[in-house]
Design an enzyme around this catalytic site. Structure first.
Site, PDB file in Angstrom:
ATOM      1  N   TYR A 441      17.284 -40.042  23.046  1.00  0.00           N
ATOM      2  CA  TYR A 441      18.698 -40.336  23.280  1.00  0.00           C
ATOM      3  C   TYR A 441      19.556 -40.009  22.061  1.00  0.00           C
ATOM      4  CZ  TYR A 441      17.592 -45.260  21.777  1.00  0.00           C
ATOM      5  OH  TYR A 441      17.166 -46.386  21.127  1.00  0.00           O
ATOM      6  N   GLU A 442      20.854 -39.815  22.332  1.00  0.00           N
ATOM      7  CA  GLU A 442      21.809 -39.273  21.362  1.00  0.00           C
ATOM      8  C   GLU A 442      21.418 -37.869  20.900  1.00  0.00           C
ATOM      9  OE1 GLU A 442      24.550 -40.622  21.176  1.00  0.00           O
ATOM     10  OE2 GLU A 442      23.941 -42.474  22.162  1.00  0.00           O
ATOM     11  N   GLY A 443      20.780 -37.124  21.783  1.00  0.00           N
ATOM     12  CA  GLY A 443      20.413 -35.743  21.486  1.00  0.00           C
ATOM     13  C   GLY A 443      18.962 -35.627  21.089  1.00  0.00           C
ATOM     14  N   GLN A 448      19.205 -31.662  17.833  1.00  0.00           N
ATOM     15  CA  GLN A 448      19.525 -31.882  16.415  1.00  0.00           C
ATOM     16  C   GLN A 448      19.212 -30.634  15.596  1.00  0.00           C
ATOM     17  OE1 GLN A 448      21.127 -34.727  15.948  1.00  0.00           O
ATOM     18  NE2 GLN A 448      20.614 -35.255  18.069  1.00  0.00           N
TER      19      GLN A 448
END
Length: 596
Positions: A441-443, A448
């Site tokens: 999650y969050e990429g 990244q």
């Protein structure tokens, strides 16, 4: 059952000795953030984490959140609400928020330390207040004055929580595929319709209201990511004067059944003509959302750090207690029926891997946290830009590497426990399951890596990298004649040179073949992370040697740094070789051949 004791000694070493934050905070205008105050905050947070949050960790895993299909209500595990009430009443929700809206105005660097302890104590619980901080940042920088007045105060007080609503069933990383609609209303608000998935803390019973920040398209929106706007959509309607009204047309449609963080509500949220307010300019929603996302990415990186720390603590304790076989060089405890497994080289390899990645990773994360403060409050434009460049460069490294290392360290801890790690009794398998999602999650890690390689390095012409290489160069020059540090300085200087050359090589090849970027990104991310930690480990040894700390502490830093340089840093050789191989081995195989 796993336990948690906050590593305050190393936290203080990182903050006060290595980063010397008291001087930085004074320069940035944080007059109340002196060492005495910071240490008192750390002590109090540690007590809360150890006594309140950590005991709820297994309860949350076993009970999970409970979903009522008839009403869409979500009930958190036993004890979660009482813990949250205590958390909010203690002012923790507004620790780093501005005083004008009810916060305590402590530096973000201190907030990172608190997040590490909270995440380690109870990751699932920590997800409920996690995104409120990002919502506060988005509203502070992009909201209208009335929006700040109405929404910031309850978010900072913790009486409301925030969410970030991006993902849709057909739309994950590629936000250009987003379909949620926003129709203008006569009163200046908007009617929001669509479905969002994977929404952390989208529904719960901890607060009366939840402030959803929702990406949606206006009727005249251009296609793709350039046509996305950001809206405030509260669970309970809120008027411009702050008056709370009726239940909004937003409801939880389901909660996801996950392999970990069972106590965290991961929701499908249905917006059926819900009243919302535009944040910022039309079609400029991604700019505002990225303010929130970057804060969240650092926060998730710290989640990986927290879990790795807790896993190491429990594995070390078990390795000291578990008697099994004898040391190969002869019995270490002849009076016992067997030696502790800590004497075994492979167990020590796993433990030292965890220790070196967590203590080095702590400095990487805390430094990034301090850059958040400097990027906003440094005295001049040049200093603010340099901090912002370096923060942008380090954010995907913190998120990508610390979560992957958290996954690796919880795996090593599981291995140290052997068969006892596989069962629920010791709580290590929960840490391993919980850690896995932090890489997603969050990429994802791949996202990244592409952000670091494509945007933060090539597109921005290595602005942040140059700052970090400058830090390494100055450190190596300062200690060039220090014989006690020679075993670290020369390898660090060489790796910094390789980092620069590798970056230049990728840029040159990418000019001829853009596939080079995607092929190199993952390995470049980890090459960068390992060299960054080499810098922090060399600096840790230099600082420890010059300090008045006990000799056992100094020896621990030096020996762990030596392990890192000889056993972990060589991983860069594999990553460099993979980058040099180019995209051919990835792309030459046909889709049909993948099946054969």
């Amino acid at each position: 059952m796993s336990t948690y004791h906050a590593p305050l000694t190393d936290i203080r070493f990182a903050l006060h000795d290595v980063l010397q934050v008291e001087s930085l905070f004074s320069t940035l205008g944080f007059d109340d953030a002196n060492r005495e105050t910071v240490d008192a905050v750390l002590d109090e947070c540690a007590r809360m984490c150890e006594a309140v949050l950590a005991p709820l960790n297994r309860i949350g895993d076993e009970q999970g959140v409970r979903f009522d299909k008839a009403t869409g209500a979500v009930t958190t595990p036993d004890g979660f609400k009482a813990a949250y009430d205590q958390f909010a009443e203690g002012g923790w929700t507004g620790m780093s928020a501005p005083t004008e809206f009810g916060g305590m105005n402590m530096p973000h660097a201190i907030g990172i330390c608190l997040e590490e302890m909270i995440d380690a104590a109870n990751l699932a619980w920590s997800n409920f207040p996690l995104l409120s901080h990002g919502a506060v940042n988005a509203l502070r920088h992009h909201g209208e004055d009335w929006q700040k007045e109405v929404f910031l105060k309850p978010l900072i007080a913790g009486t409301w929580t925030g969410t970030m609503c991006l993902t849709e069933p057909q739309c994950g990383t590629d936000l250009g595929l987003l379909k949620t609609r926003a129709e203008p209303a006569d009163d200046g608000s908007y009617s929001i319709t669509g479905t969002k998935i994977f929404i952390t803390a989208g529904e719960h019973d901890l607060t009366d209201n939840i402030v959803h920040l929702v990406l949606a398209r206006l009727p005249d929106a251009p296609a793709g990511s350039k046509g996305i706007s950001l809206f405030i959509v509260p669970k309970i309607q809120v008027a411009r004067d702050g008056t709370v009204g009726e239940r909004n047309a937003v409801r939880c449609g389901a909660v996801e059944h996950k392999m970990g963080i069972h106590g965290s509500a991961t929701c499908v949220m249905n917006f059926d003509g819900a009243q919302g307010y535009l944040i910022g300019q039309p079609h400029k929603g991604l700019m505002a959302m990225f303010t929130m996302m970057n804060t969240a990415r650092l926060g998730v990186g710290v989640q990986g750090l927290g879990l790795a720390t807790r896993a190491y603590e429990n594995a070390l304790r078990y390795a000291r207690e578990r008697l099994q076989s004898r040391a190969l060089s002869g019995a270490k405890l002849p009076s016992k029926p067997a030696d502790p497994i800590l004497v075994q080289p492979d167990v020590r390899r796993m433990l030292l891997t965890c220790k070196s990645l967590t203590e080095g990773g702590r400095l990487l994360a805390y430094h990034a946290g301090s850059l958040v403060d400097s990027a906003e409050l440094a005295a001049d434009d040049a200093a603010r830009k340099e901090a912002d460049d370096l923060l942008g460069f380090l954010t995907p490294i913190v998120k990508g590497c610390l979560t992957e290392w958290g996954n690796e360290c919880t795996y090593h801890a599981l291995q140290c426990f052997g068969g006892h790690g596989y069962i629920a009794e010791h709580g290590i398998e929960q840490l391993a399951r919980d850690a896995r999602i932090t890489t997603l999650y969050e990429g994802t890690t791949g996202i990244q890596a592409l952000d670091l390689m494509g945007r933060k390095t090539l597109q921005l012409q290595g602005a942040g990298l140059r700052v970090f290489l400058g830090m390494i160069e100055r450190f190596c020059a300062e200690h060039a004649n220090d014989a006690a540090l020679a075993e670290f300085i020369e390898p660090l200087r060489a790796k910094a040179g390789e980092w620069q050359a590798l970056t230049r090589s990728i840029a040159e090849r990418a000019a001829a073949d853009p596939e080079e970027i995607g092929a190199a990104a993952y390995d470049y991310l980890f090459f960068s992370g390992y060299v960054a930690l080499a810098y922090w480990w060399a600096r840790s040894v230099a600082v420890a040697d010059a300090s008045s700390r006990p000799e056992t502490f100094k020896a621990g830093k030096r020996e762990t740094a030596r392990f890192y340089f000889t056993r972990i840093l060589p991983r860069t050789l594999t990553h460099a070789a993979a980058i040099a191989s180019g995209p051919a081995s990835l792309l030459s195989i046909t889709d049909e051949a993948l099946d054969s």
